[in-house]
Design a protein around this motif. Sequence first.
Motif, PDB file in Angstrom:
ATOM      1  N   ASN A 179      18.356 -21.171   5.691  1.00 41.21           N
ATOM      2  CA  ASN A 179      18.796 -20.201   4.689  1.00 41.21           C
ATOM      3  C   ASN A 179      17.727 -19.150   4.364  1.00 41.21           C
ATOM      4  OD1 ASN A 179      20.720 -19.075   3.005  1.00 41.21           O
ATOM      5  ND2 ASN A 179      20.091 -20.299   1.239  1.00 41.21           N
ATOM      6  N   MET A 180      16.978 -18.700   5.368  1.00 37.14           N
ATOM      7  CA  MET A 180      15.994 -17.627   5.203  1.00 37.14           C
ATOM      8  C   MET A 180      16.322 -16.536   6.224  1.00 37.14           C
ATOM      9  SD  MET A 180      13.862 -18.352   2.825  1.00 37.14           S
ATOM     10  CE  MET A 180      12.131 -18.494   2.671  1.00 37.14           C
ATOM     11  N   SER A 181      17.513 -15.987   6.127  1.00 34.47           N
ATOM     12  CA  SER A 181      18.023 -15.140   7.196  1.00 34.47           C
ATOM     13  C   SER A 181      17.674 -13.659   7.063  1.00 34.47           C
ATOM     14  CB  SER A 181      19.535 -15.305   7.306  1.00 34.47           C
ATOM     15  OG  SER A 181      20.133 -15.001   6.074  1.00 34.47           O
ATOM     16  N   MET A 182      17.000 -13.257   5.992  1.00 31.03           N
ATOM     17  CA  MET A 182      16.659 -11.842   5.844  1.00 31.03           C
ATOM     18  C   MET A 182      15.205 -11.604   6.253  1.00 31.03           C
ATOM     19  SD  MET A 182      18.649 -10.683   2.396  1.00 31.03           S
ATOM     20  CE  MET A 182      18.644  -8.955   2.884  1.00 31.03           C
ATOM     21  N   THR A 183      14.991 -10.542   7.029  1.00 32.95           N
ATOM     22  CA  THR A 183      13.648 -10.164   7.472  1.00 32.95           C
ATOM     23  C   THR A 183      13.353  -8.757   6.980  1.00 32.95           C
ATOM     24  OG1 THR A 183      13.840 -11.544   9.448  1.00 32.95           O
ATOM     25  CG2 THR A 183      12.132  -9.841   9.472  1.00 32.95           C
ATOM     26  N   PHE A 184      12.156  -8.575   6.417  1.00 31.82           N
ATOM     27  CA  PHE A 184      11.749  -7.293   5.844  1.00 31.82           C
ATOM     28  C   PHE A 184      10.460  -6.825   6.504  1.00 31.82           C
ATOM     29  CE2 PHE A 184      14.026  -9.818   2.788  1.00 31.82           C
ATOM     30  CZ  PHE A 184      14.901  -8.927   2.195  1.00 31.82           C
ATOM     31  N   ILE A 185      10.387  -5.537   6.787  1.00 29.61           N
ATOM     32  CA  ILE A 185       9.182  -4.903   7.290  1.00 29.61           C
ATOM     33  C   ILE A 185       8.694  -3.987   6.177  1.00 29.61           C
ATOM     34  CG2 ILE A 185       8.166  -3.408   9.048  1.00 29.61           C
ATOM     35  CD1 ILE A 185      11.406  -5.112   9.814  1.00 29.61           C
ATOM     36  N   VAL A 186       7.490  -4.250   5.672  1.00 30.80           N
ATOM     37  CA  VAL A 186       6.979  -3.535   4.504  1.00 30.80           C
ATOM     38  C   VAL A 186       5.686  -2.809   4.880  1.00 30.80           C
ATOM     39  CG1 VAL A 186       6.277  -3.754   2.090  1.00 30.80           C
ATOM     40  CG2 VAL A 186       7.923  -5.390   3.053  1.00 30.80           C
ATOM     41  N   ILE A 187       5.648  -1.514   4.625  1.00 35.99           N
ATOM     42  CA  ILE A 187       4.432  -0.729   4.808  1.00 35.99           C
ATOM     43  C   ILE A 187       3.806  -0.546   3.436  1.00 35.99           C
ATOM     44  CG2 ILE A 187       3.458   1.477   5.546  1.00 35.99           C
ATOM     45  CD1 ILE A 187       5.860   1.698   7.485  1.00 35.99           C
ATOM     46  N   VAL A 188       2.562  -1.004   3.296  1.00 39.20           N
ATOM     47  CA  VAL A 188       1.876  -1.006   2.003  1.00 39.20           C
ATOM     48  C   VAL A 188       0.728  -0.004   2.038  1.00 39.20           C
ATOM     49  CG1 VAL A 188       0.611  -2.411   0.333  1.00 39.20           C
ATOM     50  CG2 VAL A 188       2.425  -3.444   1.711  1.00 39.20           C
ATOM     51  N   GLU A 189       0.654   0.825   0.991  1.00 37.34           N
ATOM     52  CA  GLU A 189      -0.442   1.781   0.851  1.00 37.34           C
ATOM     53  C   GLU A 189      -1.288   1.372  -0.349  1.00 37.34           C
ATOM     54  OE1 GLU A 189      -1.181   6.575   0.407  1.00 37.34           O
ATOM     55  OE2 GLU A 189       0.863   5.801   0.449  1.00 37.34           O
ATOM     56  N   LEU A 190      -2.592   1.246  -0.122  1.00 36.11           N
ATOM     57  CA  LEU A 190      -3.512   0.873  -1.190  1.00 36.11           C
ATOM     58  C   LEU A 190      -4.092   2.112  -1.868  1.00 36.11           C
ATOM     59  CD1 LEU A 190      -5.512  -2.029   0.534  1.00 36.11           C
ATOM     60  CD2 LEU A 190      -3.439  -2.185  -0.860  1.00 36.11           C
ATOM     61  N   GLU A 191      -4.502   1.955  -3.114  1.00 30.31           N
ATOM     62  CA  GLU A 191      -5.159   3.038  -3.858  1.00 30.31           C
ATOM     63  C   GLU A 191      -6.527   3.336  -3.272  1.00 30.31           C
ATOM     64  OE1 GLU A 191      -4.389   5.111  -6.242  1.00 30.31           O
ATOM     65  OE2 GLU A 191      -2.464   4.286  -6.857  1.00 30.31           O
ATOM     66  N   ARG A 192      -7.302   2.285  -3.048  1.00 31.82           N
ATOM     67  CA  ARG A 192      -8.668   2.436  -2.569  1.00 31.82           C
ATOM     68  C   ARG A 192      -8.823   1.704  -1.249  1.00 31.82           C
ATOM     69  NH1 ARG A 192      -8.009   1.743  -7.635  1.00 31.82           N
ATOM     70  NH2 ARG A 192      -8.164  -0.493  -7.674  1.00 31.82           N
ATOM     71  N   ASP A 193      -9.660   2.285  -0.382  1.00 26.04           N
ATOM     72  CA  ASP A 193      -9.868   1.703   0.945  1.00 26.04           C
ATOM     73  C   ASP A 193     -11.222   1.015   1.077  1.00 26.04           C
ATOM     74  OD1 ASP A 193      -7.418   2.437   1.963  1.00 26.04           O
ATOM     75  OD2 ASP A 193      -8.116   4.345   2.757  1.00 26.04           O
ATOM     76  N   ARG A 194     -11.748   0.524  -0.020  1.00 26.46           N
ATOM     77  CA  ARG A 194     -13.028  -0.183   0.069  1.00 26.46           C
ATOM     78  C   ARG A 194     -12.794  -1.563   0.675  1.00 26.46           C
ATOM     79  NH1 ARG A 194     -14.029   1.178  -5.550  1.00 26.46           N
ATOM     80  NH2 ARG A 194     -14.522  -1.022  -5.861  1.00 26.46           N
ATOM     81  N   SER A 195     -13.766  -2.044   1.413  1.00 24.88           N
ATOM     82  CA  SER A 195     -13.591  -3.290   2.163  1.00 24.88           C
ATOM     83  C   SER A 195     -13.239  -4.473   1.271  1.00 24.88           C
ATOM     84  CB  SER A 195     -14.826  -3.596   3.011  1.00 24.88           C
ATOM     85  OG  SER A 195     -15.956  -3.757   2.195  1.00 24.88           O
ATOM     86  N   GLU A 196     -13.796  -4.530   0.061  1.00 21.93           N
ATOM     87  CA  GLU A 196     -13.472  -5.673  -0.801  1.00 21.93           C
ATOM     88  C   GLU A 196     -12.015  -5.637  -1.268  1.00 21.93           C
ATOM     89  OE1 GLU A 196     -15.685  -2.631  -3.352  1.00 21.93           O
ATOM     90  OE2 GLU A 196     -16.103  -3.626  -1.460  1.00 21.93           O
ATOM     91  N   GLN A 197     -11.460  -4.437  -1.498  1.00 16.48           N
ATOM     92  CA  GLN A 197     -10.047  -4.342  -1.888  1.00 16.48           C
ATOM     93  C   GLN A 197      -9.132  -4.681  -0.704  1.00 16.48           C
ATOM     94  OE1 GLN A 197     -11.902  -1.621  -3.228  1.00 16.48           O
ATOM     95  NE2 GLN A 197     -11.675  -2.091  -5.378  1.00 16.48           N
ATOM     96  N   ILE A 198      -9.525  -4.234   0.462  1.00 17.46           N
ATOM     97  CA  ILE A 198      -8.740  -4.539   1.666  1.00 17.46           C
ATOM     98  C   ILE A 198      -8.716  -6.041   1.890  1.00 17.46           C
ATOM     99  CG2 ILE A 198      -8.743  -4.318   4.189  1.00 17.46           C
ATOM    100  CD1 ILE A 198      -9.861  -1.417   3.685  1.00 17.46           C
ATOM    101  N   GLU A 199      -9.873  -6.670   1.810  1.00 13.62           N
ATOM    102  CA  GLU A 199      -9.946  -8.117   2.024  1.00 13.62           C
ATOM    103  C   GLU A 199      -9.218  -8.879   0.919  1.00 13.62           C
ATOM    104  OE1 GLU A 199     -10.294 -11.344   4.107  1.00 13.62           O
ATOM    105  OE2 GLU A 199     -10.817  -9.357   4.859  1.00 13.62           O
ATOM    106  N   ALA A 200      -9.289  -8.415  -0.314  1.00 16.48           N
ATOM    107  CA  ALA A 200      -8.578  -9.077  -1.409  1.00 16.48           C
ATOM    108  C   ALA A 200      -7.073  -9.033  -1.184  1.00 16.48           C
ATOM    109  CB  ALA A 200      -8.937  -8.423  -2.747  1.00 16.48           C
ATOM    110  N   PHE A 201      -6.563  -7.881  -0.734  1.00 13.78           N
ATOM    111  CA  PHE A 201      -5.124  -7.787  -0.485  1.00 13.78           C
ATOM    112  C   PHE A 201      -4.727  -8.689   0.687  1.00 13.78           C
ATOM    113  CE2 PHE A 201      -1.287  -6.189   1.441  1.00 13.78           C
ATOM    114  CZ  PHE A 201      -0.448  -6.158   0.343  1.00 13.78           C
ATOM    115  N   ARG A 202      -5.534  -8.682   1.740  1.00 13.36           N
ATOM    116  CA  ARG A 202      -5.237  -9.534   2.913  1.00 13.36           C
ATOM    117  C   ARG A 202      -5.158 -11.001   2.494  1.00 13.36           C
ATOM    118  NH1 ARG A 202      -7.201  -8.137   8.184  1.00 13.36           N
ATOM    119  NH2 ARG A 202      -8.889  -7.065   7.108  1.00 13.36           N
ATOM    120  N   ARG A 203      -6.126 -11.460   1.698  1.00 16.27           N
ATOM    121  CA  ARG A 203      -6.124 -12.859   1.238  1.00 16.27           C
ATOM    122  C   ARG A 203      -4.888 -13.159   0.390  1.00 16.27           C
ATOM    123  NH1 ARG A 203     -11.580 -11.842   0.308  1.00 16.27           N
ATOM    124  NH2 ARG A 203     -11.147 -11.573  -1.913  1.00 16.27           N
TER     125      ARG A 203
END
Length: 153
Positions: A60-84
């Motif tokens: 019962n997990m039949s929907m698939t979504f492709i999401v493009i996310v844009e961050l406010e800041r591109d600093r490495s710590e923010q990128i890594e925080a979002f990835r985690r």
Amino acid sequence: MNAKDAALLNLLQNDASLTLERLADAVSLSVPAVQRRIKRLRDSGVIKGNVIIVDPAAVNMSMTFIVIVELERDRSEQIEAFRRKAMKEPLVQQCYYVTGEGDFVIISIARNMEDFEAMTHRLLFEDSNVRGFKTSISMGKPYKTLYVPIEES
């Protein structure tokens, strides 16, 4: 990597449940030789693990979504925080840090729109570093594979 290693990896990617005997027969090696090669491929990090593949619709997990996310800041710590954060979200199957439009592409599954919407609140709306996101919904059955074609090197 030689031809025997490549052949073993290609066979195992298609069916990780193959017995050592069947693998040995397919690549013309002894069972102990195949066992040693597989252990070496695991120890060196070429083989990352064994998995089963579940049909999302069957659970019962039949929907698939492709999401493009844009961050406010591109600093490495923010990128890594979002990835985690994305890696901890159970509905996120894949997460890629990308160039081009957006900063991340996420592949997510859900039972329905309500589940997806709840996930967007947990992962995206509640994150002050997310500037915005665009979502596409997969239509029909997607083609999915993790197969990596292996050739001897």
